[in-house]
Each structure stands twice: as C-alpha cells, then as structure tokens.
Design a protein around this motif. Structure first.
Motif, PDB file in Angstrom:
ATOM      1  N   LEU A   8       0.832  -1.202   0.000  1.00  0.00           N
ATOM      2  CA  LEU A   8       0.000   0.000   0.000  1.00  0.00           C
ATOM      3  C   LEU A   8       0.866   1.251   0.000  1.00  0.00           C
ATOM      4  O   LEU A   8       0.567   2.227  -0.703  1.00  0.00           O
ATOM      5  CB  LEU A   8      -0.921  -0.013   1.225  1.00  0.00           C
ATOM      6  CG  LEU A   8      -2.073   1.002   1.216  1.00  0.00           C
ATOM      7  CD1 LEU A   8      -3.016   0.738   0.055  1.00  0.00           C
ATOM      8  CD2 LEU A   8      -2.840   0.938   2.540  1.00  0.00           C
ATOM      9  N   SER A   9       1.965   1.216   0.756  1.00  0.00           N
ATOM     10  CA  SER A   9       2.889   2.354   0.775  1.00  0.00           C
ATOM     11  C   SER A   9       3.536   2.558  -0.590  1.00  0.00           C
ATOM     12  O   SER A   9       3.665   3.696  -1.070  1.00  0.00           O
ATOM     13  CB  SER A   9       3.979   2.136   1.825  1.00  0.00           C
ATOM     14  OG  SER A   9       3.460   2.211   3.123  1.00  0.00           O
ATOM     15  N   LEU A  10       3.964   1.471  -1.222  1.00  0.00           N
ATOM     16  CA  LEU A  10       4.582   1.560  -2.549  1.00  0.00           C
ATOM     17  C   LEU A  10       3.589   2.081  -3.588  1.00  0.00           C
ATOM     18  O   LEU A  10       3.932   2.909  -4.440  1.00  0.00           O
ATOM     19  CB  LEU A  10       5.113   0.190  -2.975  1.00  0.00           C
ATOM     20  CG  LEU A  10       6.320  -0.333  -2.180  1.00  0.00           C
ATOM     21  CD1 LEU A  10       6.615  -1.775  -2.563  1.00  0.00           C
ATOM     22  CD2 LEU A  10       7.546   0.544  -2.435  1.00  0.00           C
ATOM     23  N   ARG A  11       2.366   1.602  -3.496  1.00  0.00           N
ATOM     24  CA  ARG A  11       1.323   2.070  -4.420  1.00  0.00           C
ATOM     25  C   ARG A  11       1.049   3.549  -4.230  1.00  0.00           C
ATOM     26  O   ARG A  11       0.933   4.305  -5.200  1.00  0.00           O
ATOM     27  CB  ARG A  11       0.054   1.250  -4.172  1.00  0.00           C
ATOM     28  CG  ARG A  11      -1.127   1.620  -5.054  1.00  0.00           C
ATOM     29  CD  ARG A  11      -2.337   0.791  -4.663  1.00  0.00           C
ATOM     30  NE  ARG A  11      -3.566   1.314  -5.223  1.00  0.00           N
ATOM     31  CZ  ARG A  11      -4.765   1.088  -4.730  1.00  0.00           C
ATOM     32  NH1 ARG A  11      -4.893   0.332  -3.644  1.00  0.00           N
ATOM     33  NH2 ARG A  11      -5.832   1.593  -5.299  1.00  0.00           N
ATOM     34  N   LEU A  12       0.945   3.978  -2.978  1.00  0.00           N
ATOM     35  CA  LEU A  12       0.702   5.388  -2.679  1.00  0.00           C
ATOM     36  C   LEU A  12       1.851   6.254  -3.178  1.00  0.00           C
ATOM     37  O   LEU A  12       1.634   7.302  -3.799  1.00  0.00           O
ATOM     38  CB  LEU A  12       0.517   5.571  -1.170  1.00  0.00           C
ATOM     39  CG  LEU A  12       0.365   7.011  -0.674  1.00  0.00           C
ATOM     40  CD1 LEU A  12      -0.898   7.643  -1.232  1.00  0.00           C
ATOM     41  CD2 LEU A  12       0.339   7.046   0.859  1.00  0.00           C
ATOM     42  N   ALA A  13       3.086   5.832  -2.917  1.00  0.00           N
ATOM     43  CA  ALA A  13       4.259   6.610  -3.319  1.00  0.00           C
ATOM     44  C   ALA A  13       4.360   6.705  -4.839  1.00  0.00           C
ATOM     45  O   ALA A  13       4.662   7.769  -5.388  1.00  0.00           O
ATOM     46  CB  ALA A  13       5.525   5.986  -2.744  1.00  0.00           C
ATOM     47  N   LEU A  14       4.112   5.589  -5.536  1.00  0.00           N
ATOM     48  CA  LEU A  14       4.211   5.584  -6.994  1.00  0.00           C
ATOM     49  C   LEU A  14       3.141   6.459  -7.619  1.00  0.00           C
ATOM     50  O   LEU A  14       3.431   7.269  -8.519  1.00  0.00           O
ATOM     51  CB  LEU A  14       4.090   4.148  -7.514  1.00  0.00           C
ATOM     52  CG  LEU A  14       4.202   3.972  -9.038  1.00  0.00           C
ATOM     53  CD1 LEU A  14       5.555   4.463  -9.539  1.00  0.00           C
ATOM     54  CD2 LEU A  14       3.980   2.514  -9.422  1.00  0.00           C
ATOM     55  N   LEU A  15       1.905   6.325  -7.162  1.00  0.00           N
ATOM     56  CA  LEU A  15       0.804   7.119  -7.725  1.00  0.00           C
ATOM     57  C   LEU A  15       1.011   8.609  -7.448  1.00  0.00           C
ATOM     58  O   LEU A  15       0.794   9.452  -8.337  1.00  0.00           O
ATOM     59  CB  LEU A  15      -0.519   6.640  -7.123  1.00  0.00           C
ATOM     60  CG  LEU A  15      -1.803   7.241  -7.713  1.00  0.00           C
ATOM     61  CD1 LEU A  15      -1.861   7.027  -9.217  1.00  0.00           C
ATOM     62  CD2 LEU A  15      -3.029   6.630  -7.041  1.00  0.00           C
ATOM     63  N   THR A  16       1.442   8.939  -6.230  1.00  0.00           N
ATOM     64  CA  THR A  16       1.702  10.339  -5.885  1.00  0.00           C
ATOM     65  C   THR A  16       2.805  10.926  -6.756  1.00  0.00           C
ATOM     66  O   THR A  16       2.690  12.058  -7.245  1.00  0.00           O
ATOM     67  CB  THR A  16       2.097  10.451  -4.403  1.00  0.00           C
ATOM     68  OG1 THR A  16       1.035   9.980  -3.582  1.00  0.00           O
ATOM     69  CG2 THR A  16       2.409  11.895  -4.030  1.00  0.00           C
ATOM     70  N   THR A  17       3.863  10.168  -6.971  1.00  0.00           N
ATOM     71  CA  THR A  17       4.984  10.641  -7.788  1.00  0.00           C
ATOM     72  C   THR A  17       4.569  10.875  -9.232  1.00  0.00           C
ATOM     73  O   THR A  17       4.909  11.907  -9.832  1.00  0.00           O
ATOM     74  CB  THR A  17       6.139   9.630  -7.744  1.00  0.00           C
ATOM     75  OG1 THR A  17       6.546   9.428  -6.384  1.00  0.00           O
ATOM     76  CG2 THR A  17       7.326  10.117  -8.556  1.00  0.00           C
ATOM     77  N   ILE A  18       3.813   9.950  -9.812  1.00  0.00           N
ATOM     78  CA  ILE A  18       3.364  10.099 -11.203  1.00  0.00           C
ATOM     79  C   ILE A  18       2.473  11.325 -11.350  1.00  0.00           C
ATOM     80  O   ILE A  18       2.644  12.132 -12.282  1.00  0.00           O
ATOM     81  CB  ILE A  18       2.621   8.829 -11.656  1.00  0.00           C
ATOM     82  CG1 ILE A  18       3.594   7.654 -11.759  1.00  0.00           C
ATOM     83  CG2 ILE A  18       1.935   9.057 -13.009  1.00  0.00           C
ATOM     84  CD1 ILE A  18       2.922   6.322 -12.031  1.00  0.00           C
ATOM     85  N   LEU A  19       1.516  11.480 -10.440  1.00  0.00           N
ATOM     86  CA  LEU A  19       0.614  12.639 -10.524  1.00  0.00           C
ATOM     87  C   LEU A  19       1.367  13.946 -10.336  1.00  0.00           C
ATOM     88  O   LEU A  19       1.091  14.938 -11.020  1.00  0.00           O
ATOM     89  CB  LEU A  19      -0.488  12.503  -9.465  1.00  0.00           C
ATOM     90  CG  LEU A  19      -1.504  11.378  -9.708  1.00  0.00           C
ATOM     91  CD1 LEU A  19      -2.462  11.259  -8.521  1.00  0.00           C
ATOM     92  CD2 LEU A  19      -2.288  11.625 -10.990  1.00  0.00           C
TER      93      LEU A  19
END
Length: 223
Positions: A8-19
């Motif tokens: 969940l942390s990796l998903r949050l970090a990746l999505l936040t970075t892309i956006l």
C-alpha cells in the motif's frame, strides 16, 4: 508479517509521484520565470509543508474534507467522493505534502538554464510547447529524476498526514509507517523491525540510485 502495508505504501508513493510529475513540472516552470508578488505567495504556500508539522496539515485537511463540513459534504453529494479515511484521501494529502519535494529541484533547474537555449529554439521556428518538451526538459532530466525520487521516498515514509486524514484501516489506509507505529504500540518489536528494515532498504537503494544516476549525468551531460 502482513506485507499489505508495504504494498500500500509503494502504491501510494508511486501514484503520488506520477501525478506530481504532471502537476509539478508545469508549476515549476512557471515559478522559474520572472518573479512577482503573486508567484512569491504561491511558492510560499507550496513550501509550507516543509516547515509545518505534518499533523497540522493533516488536521486541516481532515476538517476541510470531513462530510460534516461544507466542502466534504459537497464532494460526497456531487461526486460521491469521500477523501477522509480513504485511499483517495491519502493520495490527495500526499500530493499536497510532497509538492515542494517535486517542485523545488525542477524550478531551480529551470531557473539555471541559459535563456539562450530557448531563444535559439525559437529562432529555428520551434513553438514554445515544442521547445519545452524537446529542448528544455531534456536539459534538466537529472533534476526531474532527482525530484521524482525524493517525492517517492518522502511519500513512502509519511506518517502524520497519513494518520490524520486516513486513519488506520487495514487494506485501505494502513501504510507501512502506520504498521510500524501499531507494532510498537503493541510491543511487537519484531514486526516493527521488519517493516522498518524494508522501508530502510528501499529508501537506501533509491538514494544510491540517485547518486549513480547524477554521477552518470555529470559525466555525460548530453546523452
């Protein structure tokens, strides 16, 4: 050990970075141009997460998006969107909290680019949009990469903002930093150590990768 908080942390970090790449690059470019009072105010607001305690930002976001308040109620009734205690809320809060980590390095890189580079492109008949994507961005690729990595690493370790607006819902908002806190609260130091070691290892690899990439970019600035 439950690995769901790590994913969940990796998903949050990746999505936040892309956006934030899509949001931050245009903002950084505009802020790097000639300064005025409006831009100074905008930049100050963007920088606030660096100096504000995370719990302060999280508290105000919690108040703003609570269904009991006007904004939160409007979002729920109009768009069926609830940002409090949801993964979508974590993404929104992470974007605000990590915004300066994305914008600051890119803005500095844009500001240090010689204006003659863009002017030469214009004289060759290239449009401003073409110049931006084909000339300016390639010249600051190392700064964009650094900003993206800093944003990812910073989001990965978020705690205060995440706890305030997301709470502690397994599979939804319980990220690794919350899992560490929970484990320590229950004196399960073995689990806390496992979560902490995984986050430490990921962050260490990321930082080493940044140094290697930047060293390569310095040696081969036009590649």
């Amino acid at each position: 050990m439950d690995l769901e908080p790590i994913w969940l942390s990796l998903r949050l970090a990746l999505l936040t970075t892309i956006l934030l790449l899509f949001i931050g690059i245009p903002i950084a470019y505009r802020l790097s141009r000639k300064q005025n009072l409006f831009k100074i105010i905008i930049e100050a607001l963007i920088t606030m997460p660096l100096v504000l305690p995370p719990s302060v930002l999280g508290f105000y976001l919690l108040l703003a998006f609570s269904p009991n308040n006007a904004l939160g109620n409007w979002l729920r009734e109009t768009f069926d969107l609830q940002l409090v205690f949801s993964f979508k809320g974590l993404v929104f809060a992470s974007i605000l909290y990590s915004l300066p980590f994305m914008i600051s390095p890119i803005k500095t890189a844009f500001a240090h680019l010689p204006r003659s580079i863009a002017e030469a492109s214009y004289t060759m008949g290239k449009s401003r949009l073409r110049t931006f994507f084909a000339v300016l961005l390639p010249n600051i690729k190392s700064s964009v990469f650094t900003a993206a990595v800093l944003t990812f690493a910073h989001t990965l370790g978020e705690f205060g903002v995440v706890l305030m607006i997301g709470g502690n819902i397994p599979g939804e908002t319980k990220v690794a930093s919350i899992a560490i806190y929970d484990s320590v609260e229950t004196m399960d130091y073995a689990s806390a150590n496992n979560y902490a070691f995984i986050l430490f290892s990921i962050t260490f690899v990321i930082v080493v990768g940044v140094f290697i990439f930047n060293r390569s970019a310095v040696k081969n600035p036009f590649e």
